[in-house]
Design an enzyme around this catalytic site. Sequence first.
Site, PDB file in Angstrom:
ATOM      1  N   LEU A  17      41.989  48.900  44.979  1.00 16.03           N
ATOM      2  CA  LEU A  17      41.213  49.388  43.845  1.00 16.03           C
ATOM      3  C   LEU A  17      39.922  50.049  44.295  1.00 16.03           C
ATOM      4  CD1 LEU A  17      41.603  46.343  41.399  1.00 16.03           C
ATOM      5  CD2 LEU A  17      43.062  48.367  41.601  1.00 16.03           C
ATOM      6  N   ASP A  36      33.064  47.908  53.383  1.00 12.35           N
ATOM      7  CA  ASP A  36      34.232  47.054  53.531  1.00 12.35           C
ATOM      8  C   ASP A  36      34.013  46.128  54.721  1.00 12.35           C
ATOM      9  OD1 ASP A  36      37.256  47.307  52.285  1.00 12.35           O
ATOM     10  OD2 ASP A  36      37.274  46.452  54.308  1.00 12.35           O
ATOM     11  N   ASP A  57      29.412  41.864  55.067  1.00 12.45           N
ATOM     12  CA  ASP A  57      29.973  40.652  54.475  1.00 12.45           C
ATOM     13  C   ASP A  57      29.261  40.442  53.152  1.00 12.45           C
ATOM     14  OD1 ASP A  57      30.723  38.120  53.714  1.00 12.45           O
ATOM     15  OD2 ASP A  57      29.912  37.100  55.470  1.00 12.45           O
ATOM     16  N   VAL A  58      29.973  40.608  52.027  1.00 13.71           N
ATOM     17  CA  VAL A  58      29.310  40.545  50.733  1.00 13.71           C
ATOM     18  C   VAL A  58      28.761  39.145  50.420  1.00 13.71           C
ATOM     19  CG1 VAL A  58      30.594  42.466  49.740  1.00 13.71           C
ATOM     20  CG2 VAL A  58      31.486  40.121  49.504  1.00 13.71           C
ATOM     21  N   CYS A  85      34.203  45.821  44.235  1.00 18.62           N
ATOM     22  CA  CYS A  85      35.645  45.560  44.273  1.00 18.62           C
ATOM     23  C   CYS A  85      36.017  44.565  45.367  1.00 18.62           C
ATOM     24  CB  CYS A  85      36.418  46.862  44.507  1.00 18.62           C
ATOM     25  SG  CYS A  85      36.309  48.057  43.169  1.00 18.62           S
ATOM     26  N   SER A 148      39.206  39.510  36.630  1.00 22.23           N
ATOM     27  CA  SER A 148      40.667  39.490  36.672  1.00 22.23           C
ATOM     28  C   SER A 148      41.150  38.872  35.376  1.00 22.23           C
ATOM     29  CB  SER A 148      41.172  38.654  37.854  1.00 22.23           C
ATOM     30  OG  SER A 148      42.549  38.335  37.713  1.00 22.23           O
ATOM     31  N   TYR A 161      40.789  30.905  42.326  1.00 24.59           N
ATOM     32  CA  TYR A 161      40.688  32.326  42.003  1.00 24.59           C
ATOM     33  C   TYR A 161      40.232  32.528  40.558  1.00 24.59           C
ATOM     34  CZ  TYR A 161      42.028  37.244  41.604  1.00 24.59           C
ATOM     35  OH  TYR A 161      42.021  38.600  41.404  1.00 24.59           O
ATOM     36  N   LYS A 165      36.731  34.315  39.311  1.00 25.06           N
ATOM     37  CA  LYS A 165      36.735  35.494  38.449  1.00 25.06           C
ATOM     38  C   LYS A 165      36.165  35.174  37.068  1.00 25.06           C
ATOM     39  CE  LYS A 165      38.402  38.451  41.380  1.00 25.06           C
ATOM     40  NZ  LYS A 165      37.570  39.584  41.857  1.00 25.06           N
TER      41      LYS A 165
END
Length: 255
Positions: A17, A36, A57-58, A85, A148, A161, A165
């Site tokens: 995405l 990335d 590294d976010v 993303c 999500s 997960y 989200k």
Amino acid sequence: MFAGFEAALVTGGGSGLGRATAQRLAASGCRVAVLDRSEEQAAAVAAEIGGVGLTADVSSSSSVADAFAEVTKAFGAAPRIVVNCAGIGTAARILPRDGALPIALFERTLKVNLLGTYIVMSHAAQAMAPLDPVGGDGARGVIITTASVAWQDGQIGQAAYAASKGGVASLTLPAARELARLGIRVMSIAPGLFETAMTAGLPDEARAAISESIPFPQRLGAPEEFARLVTQIVENPFLNGEVIRLDGAVRLAAR
């Protein structure tokens, strides 16, 4: 296309995405920084679109701060469009059959997906705040996150997960309300079942079964459709503080 909003940063922009988003923003006339964790993938997409490739590294505030400093130096100003993303997909039951508790996996999922989103949002807001407002509304920027459909339809094995989200989705409105005084909008997209590297490797029968669960159109979503919604959010200044499901009306079953 986006008057005054010519610079963008896309995290997770090396694939999926994020890659489609970086491509569409570049095609719309934006200068795009592709961030990335994979240096190779970030560089490849950046070369393809004439952008800037960055590795970070976010989940690390210092790493993200360095990335924003690099983008600002490369573009001469902070990006006014930031799309988050970056994220990981994980699956594990709360109590697996072998009794081994996957608490470390839960922690890692929240660290990347939720904390990472918050860190990127925080540095984006800090970078946008000093910018001169543009347009009649006095806008300074827009931050778009990726939730999500699992935040509402979490399946068995998706506790980590779905929680991560769900946090991203719940962050949207309070962030939009707080940053409104600065002219910064905050939106979130909650994609459903999309074409990804994982689904591409599935047998045809499995892909057909997944597609049949989607009411209409009865197929997996295309990354370009996610990217199109990103640009529509940027273009429409009255979209703020909302989570948009992009899912073909699918509702995930329990398993």
